[in-house]
Motif scaffolding. Structure first.
Motif, mmCIF file in Angstrom:
data_model
loop_
_atom_site.group_PDB
_atom_site.id
_atom_site.type_symbol
_atom_site.label_atom_id
_atom_site.label_comp_id
_atom_site.label_asym_id
_atom_site.label_seq_id
_atom_site.Cartn_x
_atom_site.Cartn_y
_atom_site.Cartn_z
ATOM 1 N N PHE A 16 -5.506 38.159 -26.888
ATOM 2 C CA PHE A 16 -5.061 37.199 -25.870
ATOM 3 C C PHE A 16 -4.858 37.898 -24.522
ATOM 4 C CE2 PHE A 16 -1.510 35.146 -23.617
ATOM 5 C CZ PHE A 16 -2.072 33.895 -23.401
ATOM 6 N N ALA A 17 -4.281 39.108 -24.533
ATOM 7 C CA ALA A 17 -4.052 39.838 -23.278
ATOM 8 C C ALA A 17 -5.380 40.210 -22.619
ATOM 9 C CB ALA A 17 -3.229 41.096 -23.554
ATOM 10 N N ILE A 18 -6.371 40.614 -23.416
ATOM 11 C CA ILE A 18 -7.693 40.947 -22.866
ATOM 12 C C ILE A 18 -8.328 39.711 -22.229
ATOM 13 C CG2 ILE A 18 -10.049 41.556 -23.500
ATOM 14 C CD1 ILE A 18 -8.322 43.968 -23.242
ATOM 15 N N ALA A 19 -8.249 38.579 -22.929
ATOM 16 C CA ALA A 19 -8.828 37.340 -22.386
ATOM 17 C C ALA A 19 -8.126 36.937 -21.092
ATOM 18 C CB ALA A 19 -8.730 36.217 -23.423
ATOM 19 N N LEU A 20 -6.798 37.049 -21.082
ATOM 20 C CA LEU A 20 -6.044 36.691 -19.882
ATOM 21 C C LEU A 20 -6.380 37.633 -18.726
ATOM 22 C CD1 LEU A 20 -3.911 34.653 -18.947
ATOM 23 C CD2 LEU A 20 -2.151 36.330 -19.551
ATOM 24 N N SER A 21 -6.531 38.921 -19.014
ATOM 25 C CA SER A 21 -6.899 39.882 -17.975
ATOM 26 C C SER A 21 -8.289 39.578 -17.425
ATOM 27 C CB SER A 21 -6.863 41.306 -18.533
ATOM 28 O OG SER A 21 -5.564 41.652 -18.937
ATOM 29 N N GLY A 22 -9.209 39.169 -18.305
ATOM 30 C CA GLY A 22 -10.546 38.811 -17.839
ATOM 31 C C GLY A 22 -10.530 37.636 -16.876
ATOM 32 N N PHE A 24 -8.023 36.842 -14.959
ATOM 33 C CA PHE A 24 -7.436 37.343 -13.709
ATOM 34 C C PHE A 24 -8.460 38.135 -12.894
ATOM 35 C CE2 PHE A 24 -2.918 37.380 -15.689
ATOM 36 C CZ PHE A 24 -2.825 36.013 -15.476
ATOM 37 N N VAL A 25 -9.307 38.914 -13.558
ATOM 38 C CA VAL A 25 -10.338 39.685 -12.849
ATOM 39 C C VAL A 25 -11.359 38.748 -12.200
ATOM 40 C CG1 VAL A 25 -12.257 41.292 -13.159
ATOM 41 C CG2 VAL A 25 -10.056 41.771 -14.225
ATOM 42 N N LEU A 26 -11.732 37.688 -12.907
ATOM 43 C CA LEU A 26 -12.664 36.713 -12.319
ATOM 44 C C LEU A 26 -12.044 36.042 -11.100
ATOM 45 C CD1 LEU A 26 -14.168 35.052 -15.525
ATOM 46 C CD2 LEU A 26 -15.264 36.692 -13.996
ATOM 47 N N LEU A 27 -10.767 35.714 -11.186
ATOM 48 C CA LEU A 27 -10.091 35.124 -10.032
ATOM 49 C C LEU A 27 -10.022 36.117 -8.872
ATOM 50 C CD1 LEU A 27 -7.169 33.252 -11.830
ATOM 51 C CD2 LEU A 27 -9.106 32.217 -10.651
ATOM 52 N N SER A 28 -9.866 37.401 -9.195
ATOM 53 C CA SER A 28 -9.847 38.423 -8.148
ATOM 54 C C SER A 28 -11.203 38.503 -7.447
ATOM 55 C CB SER A 28 -9.488 39.773 -8.758
ATOM 56 O OG SER A 28 -9.608 40.809 -7.798
ATOM 57 N N GLN A 29 -12.288 38.457 -8.224
ATOM 58 C CA GLN A 29 -13.622 38.499 -7.624
ATOM 59 C C GLN A 29 -13.861 37.276 -6.747
ATOM 60 O OE1 GLN A 29 -16.239 38.917 -10.987
ATOM 61 N NE2 GLN A 29 -15.996 41.136 -11.071
ATOM 62 N N TRP A 30 -13.396 36.123 -7.189
ATOM 63 C CA TRP A 30 -13.580 34.894 -6.405
ATOM 64 C C TRP A 30 -12.830 34.995 -5.080
ATOM 65 C CZ3 TRP A 30 -9.740 30.909 -5.606
ATOM 66 C CH2 TRP A 30 -10.241 29.789 -4.944
ATOM 67 N N TRP A 232 -4.417 39.572 -8.110
ATOM 68 C CA TRP A 232 -4.940 39.176 -9.417
ATOM 69 C C TRP A 232 -5.262 40.399 -10.277
ATOM 70 C CZ3 TRP A 232 -3.790 34.808 -11.295
ATOM 71 C CH2 TRP A 232 -3.785 33.642 -10.530
ATOM 72 N N VAL A 233 -5.722 41.482 -9.658
ATOM 73 C CA VAL A 233 -5.968 42.715 -10.405
ATOM 74 C C VAL A 233 -4.654 43.268 -10.966
ATOM 75 C CG1 VAL A 233 -6.767 45.102 -10.215
ATOM 76 C CG2 VAL A 233 -8.052 43.283 -9.112
ATOM 77 N N VAL A 234 -3.599 43.199 -10.166
ATOM 78 C CA VAL A 234 -2.281 43.643 -10.634
ATOM 79 C C VAL A 234 -1.823 42.788 -11.813
ATOM 80 C CG1 VAL A 234 0.149 43.908 -9.990
ATOM 81 C CG2 VAL A 234 -1.648 44.574 -8.384
ATOM 82 N N PHE A 235 -2.047 41.490 -11.735
ATOM 83 C CA PHE A 235 -1.680 40.604 -12.839
ATOM 84 C C PHE A 235 -2.449 40.969 -14.111
ATOM 85 C CE2 PHE A 235 -0.411 36.931 -9.792
ATOM 86 C CZ PHE A 235 0.798 37.561 -9.580
ATOM 87 N N ALA A 236 -3.740 41.311 -13.951
ATOM 88 C CA ALA A 236 -4.546 41.695 -15.114
ATOM 89 C C ALA A 236 -3.964 42.934 -15.791
ATOM 90 C CB ALA A 236 -5.993 41.944 -14.685
ATOM 91 N N GLY A 237 -3.590 43.928 -14.998
ATOM 92 C CA GLY A 237 -2.966 45.118 -15.572
ATOM 93 C C GLY A 237 -1.599 44.819 -16.157
ATOM 94 N N ALA A 239 -0.646 42.058 -17.627
ATOM 95 C CA ALA A 239 -0.789 41.389 -18.924
ATOM 96 C C ALA A 239 -0.947 42.419 -20.046
ATOM 97 C CB ALA A 239 -1.992 40.447 -18.888
ATOM 98 N N LEU A 240 -1.752 43.467 -19.812
ATOM 99 C CA LEU A 240 -1.910 44.526 -20.810
ATOM 100 C C LEU A 240 -0.629 45.338 -20.955
ATOM 101 C CD1 LEU A 240 -5.494 45.752 -19.867
ATOM 102 C CD2 LEU A 240 -4.832 44.327 -21.811
ATOM 103 N N PHE A 241 0.090 45.544 -19.847
ATOM 104 C CA PHE A 241 1.356 46.279 -19.920
ATOM 105 C C PHE A 241 2.382 45.515 -20.750
ATOM 106 C CE2 PHE A 241 5.657 46.810 -18.183
ATOM 107 C CZ PHE A 241 5.860 48.156 -18.442
ATOM 108 N N ILE A 242 2.449 44.212 -20.599
ATOM 109 C CA ILE A 242 3.397 43.397 -21.365
ATOM 110 C C ILE A 242 3.105 43.526 -22.857
ATOM 111 C CG2 ILE A 242 4.053 41.027 -21.897
ATOM 112 C CD1 ILE A 242 5.445 42.096 -19.456
ATOM 113 N N TRP A 243 1.812 43.477 -23.221
ATOM 114 C CA TRP A 243 1.448 43.621 -24.639
ATOM 115 C C TRP A 243 1.893 44.990 -25.155
ATOM 116 C CZ3 TRP A 243 -1.726 47.335 -26.818
ATOM 117 C CH2 TRP A 243 -2.014 47.181 -28.167
#
Length: 292
Positions: A16-22, A24-30, A232-237, A239-243
């Motif tokens: 779930f954390a990987i999917a959520l980070s993905g 967030f990364v797509l939103l960062s690119q947008w 958004w990149v910070v949010f992606a990281g 999410a993995l930190f929370i896990w």
């Protein structure tokens, strides 16, 4: 630690954390893409052909609002007023622009010393691979249609060869041709003579059309969108930190429970030892009492 991380619930949490980070990364690119997009689209009004004589006036400053405007004008070419501009690309090949002087019919004449009776405008008629491929401009009354562009800056420190110019620079060309000129030039798309188009785009040959389209506005960085993309990149990281943090807390709880169990076992053993000792001592005391 890894044993805890391999629990089924934490494996599911990692997915779930990987999917959520993905996401967030797509939103960062947008957001990053939006930060570099032109804020103003290409103006469709520039594609509506306007008379040159009402769009731009000779002797005035070239206004940015008329850049890329499609214009039309009637006039004549002068066969002895034509130059080649080297170093121009066309389909990946380096060649020459063919630039001819065009006397604009009904254009206002400039006054002052050195002014010519007619007002001219440079016309980039097409591209050739070799200087010998450049033919003379069409003769007679020509109805010109093309894109109005601002004058280029001359190339400093470069002496052009005879019959050449360093750039499509009005300041440079009027010295060659000794004429009064508009403060810009036209990239020709049509040259109609006697009802027939004789331009490079209509007649196959060595002279190839330039096909210069409207130029998009200069890109400006939108700092707010750029900040959002970093966020958004910070949010992606995060999410993995929370896990990882939840797994670590679960690991520490397992250690504490194991230590508590070990302490309980130790207390039970200590409690059983005195009881066993008493049981062993009581028979001895009884025996001592019954002896005569």
């Amino acid at each position: 630690m890894w044993k805890t991380a391999l629990k089924p619930r934490w494996i599911a949490g990692f997915i779930f954390a990987i999917a959520l980070s993905g996401v967030f990364v797509l939103l960062s690119q947008w957001q990053f893409g939006r930060s570099t997009q032109p804020e103003v689209p290409v103006n469709p009004a520039t594609e509506q052909v306007q008379p040159l004589t009402t769009t731009l006036q000779p002797g005035e400053f070239f206004h940015g609002s008329v850049a890329d405007q499609m214009v039309t004008a009637q006039g004549t070419y002068s066969p002895d007023k034509q130059v080649l501009v080297p170093g121009r690309l066309h389909d990946g090949k380096t060649g020459y622009w063919v630039v001819s002087a065009f006397a604009v019919k009904d254009a206002p004449a400039l006054a002052g010393a050195g002014a010519s009776p007619q007002t001219w405008i440079p016309v980039a008629r097409g591209w050739v691979a070799e200087p010998g491929d450049a033919a003379a401009p069409p003769s007679g009354l020509v109805e010109l249609t093309g894109r109005l562009l601002p004058s280029e800056a001359p190339v400093a420190g470069k002496a052009p060869k005879a019959g050449e110019a360093s750039a499509v620079s009005v300041a440079e060309l009027i010295n060659y041709w000794e004429v009064s000129s508009y403060p810009g030039f036209v990239s020709a798309t049509a040259e109609v003579v006697g009802g027939q188009d004789v331009s490079a785009s209509a007649v196959p040959g060595n002279l190839l059309p330039l096909d210069i389209g409207p130029q998009p506005p200069a890109q400006h960085i939108n700092w707010l969108n750029l900040f959002y993309s970093i966020e958004w990149v910070v949010f992606a990281g995060f999410a993995l930190f929370i896990w990882w943090r939840l797994v670590k807390d679960d690991y520490h709880r397992d250690l504490e429970e194991a230590l508590d169990d070990a302490d309980d076992d130790g207390h039970d053993e200590q409690h059983q030892l005195p009881q066993q000792a008493k049981q062993h001592q009581q028979p001895d005391q009884h025996q001592q009492k019954v002896q005569p």
